[in-house]
Enzyme design. Structure first.
Site, PDB file in Angstrom:
ATOM      1  CD  GLU A  55      75.134  75.372  11.581  1.00  0.00           C
ATOM      2  OE1 GLU A  55      74.023  74.960  12.209  1.00  0.00           O
ATOM      3  OE2 GLU A  55      75.255  75.547  10.318  1.00  0.00           O
TER       4      GLU A  55
ATOM      5  NE  ARG B 290      71.827  62.771   6.369  1.00  0.00           N
ATOM      6  CZ  ARG B 290      71.866  63.257   5.466  1.00  0.00           C
ATOM      7  NH1 ARG B 290      72.678  64.511   5.280  1.00  0.00           N
ATOM      8  NH2 ARG B 290      71.258  63.209   4.384  1.00  0.00           N
TER       9      ARG B 290
ATOM     10  NE  ARG C 177      66.221  60.238   8.479  1.00  0.00           N
ATOM     11  CZ  ARG C 177      66.882  60.025   7.512  1.00  0.00           C
ATOM     12  NH1 ARG C 177      67.951  59.506   7.535  1.00  0.00           N
ATOM     13  NH2 ARG C 177      66.483  60.633   6.416  1.00  0.00           N
TER      14      ARG C 177
ATOM     15  CG  ASP D 215      69.375  69.580   0.901  1.00  0.00           C
ATOM     16  OD1 ASP D 215      69.722  68.802  -0.017  1.00  0.00           O
ATOM     17  OD2 ASP D 215      69.525  68.871   2.039  1.00  0.00           O
TER      18      ASP D 215
ATOM     19  CB  ALA E 284      74.473  64.095   0.971  1.00  0.00           C
TER      20      ALA E 284
END
Length: 437
Positions: A37, A118, A199, A315, A328
């Protein structure tokens, strides 16, 4: 007891929802993986995301741990009679009294909206990832193929890692996709859809006081001309999630960032022609906001998701706009099918050929459904925003309802058992063709 596999080393690039779900699914099938990551810790950008019935079935197929992580944070509509409602579609453009928007139609399924935050979902997911599996601060530069079949991942910090197979779960800006397709391929870069979104999160007590119980506690799609606003509860009903989409005829102003800081005043200007309810929702947001560019891979879709022993998932292969609320979920479908393929004993028996055949089978099985989602999501956004033909249907509300219902049913009714059986049949065909070489 978990069956132990000796597949060789699998590197997953990307530690978001898709990468972690896949990692858990593989580990619980006895398959060793390592996750790389680029951030310094696990984290998801964005706020609310909803999961449909097909996605929840895929979670259960991945692992009970994945489903439990979702179940701990999933939030249904606040009213019992709306438990199965996905969204109510209302006119957010013409109302003159707060929370008195004209109702047009409702779409429902067996589980309803199931909104989650999320970051909270990922926080629960990572509890099922053993210590030492994930390596942080690993920004992929390239992949090197060797004559002996091994793959070397080279990271920006100078560290390298050798693997037998690589699965790119590194999102819309995927470096694995870029490596597969080449830097000059139109497939490599996602495309601006000429829409962006504001958002925000509103405390539920405040939302109910200002907007009423129904609007605050239950999922709504506020339609309008060249924009729409969706609202739904998250955080076990303690928070109302708000996403306000706007058509943008111009170009996104940043070449490197998909989010840019903005203010509530910008949002108010963008939605000044909408009704009083939408404007009141925007009034309740924090003064400083982020504006999110909506990019996807629909203009130049990948012709395949695999190259040798490298494959992209989620994605990284089919980044979609969020208008179906299914991006998702589709990534989790991908993870379930990939995990079932790699756990098939034929893959281990054939070594490198097994990896190549599994990735080829995955690509062939997933390509049509996942790329259809990208196109259908873009179309759906245009329907909500009353875009004229050929982009949408204008204000043909019955036509919008019928088309939305048909498109959602195709997503929600996805048969994971059928997809897995098809993928395994394709695996057999791919192995058979390689044995003849």
């Amino acid at each position: 007891m978990t069956t132990k596999h000796n597949l060789g080393s699998i590197a997953i690039v990307g530690g978001g929802i898709s990468g972690v779900c896949l990692g858990i699914a593989l580990l619980q099938r006895g398959i060793k993986v390592e996750i790389f990551e680029q951030a310094v810790t696990f984290g998801e950008i964005g706020a609310g995301v909803a999961f449909n019935p097909a996605a929840v079935r895929a979670m259960k197929k991945c692992s009970e741990d994945v489903f439990q992580a979702f179940d701990k944070v999933a939030t249904v509509n606040g009213w019992p009679e709306k438990k199965t409602t996905w969204f109510d579609w209302v006119d957010g453009y013409n109302d003159t009294e707060i929370a008195k928007e004209q109702w047009h139609f409702t779409l429902s399924n067996e589980i309803g909206a199931n909104g989650v935050h999320r970051a909270h979902f990922l926080d629960n997911l990572v509890k099922a990832v053993p210590e030492g599996v994930t390596h942080f601060n690993k920004h992929l530069d390239t992949i090197i193929e060797h004559d002996n079949g091994k793959l070397t991942l080279r990271f920006h910090d100078g560290v390298t890692h050798e693997a037998d197979a690589v699965i790119g779960c590194d999102g819309i800006k995927s470096k694995v996709r870029a490596w597969m397709m080449g830097p000059d391929s139109p497939c490599t870069q996602p495309t601006y859809t000429h829409k962006y979104a504001y958002r925000g999160l509103i405390p539920m007590d405040k939302a109910r006081k200002e907007l009423g119980d129904d609007l605050g506690q239950n999922a709504k799609m506020h339609m309008g001309q060249d924009g729409h606003v969706l609202t739904f509860p998250v955080d076990k009903g303690r928070t109302m999630n708000v996403v306000a989409f706007k058509v943008d005829p111009g170009e996104w102003p940043s070449a490197t960032r998909l989010t840019l800081p903005t203010t509530k005043e910008d949002a108010k200007r963008d939605f000044k022609d909408f009704g009083v309810t939408v404007n009141r929702i925007i009034d309740l947001l924090e003064p400083n906001l982020d504006r999110w560019a909506i990019f996807d891979t629909g203009k130049h879709p990948m012709p395949y998701y695999n190259k040798g022993k490298v494959v992209v998932l989620g994605d990284a292969g089919h980044a979609t706009s969020p208008h179906h609320g299914s991006g998702a979920g589709m990534c989790i479908e991908d993870a379930a099918i990939m995990a079932e393929l790699l756990a098939d004993p034929r893959v281990e028996e054939h070594g490198d050929k097994g990896f190549k055949a599994a990735f080829e089978a995955y690509s062939k099985q997933r390509l049509e459904r996942t790329q259809w989602l990208v196109q259908s999501s873009a179309r759906s956004g245009n329907l909500y925003e009353w875009r004229p033909e050929p982009e949408g249907r204008g204000r043909d509300l019955k036509g919008i309802e019928n088309e939305c219902r048909e498109r959602c049913d195709k997503i929600w009714n996805g048969d994971l058992t059928e997809y897995i059986a098809e993928a395994k049949e394709l695996l057999g065909q791919a192995l058979s063709s390689r044995e003849k070489l």
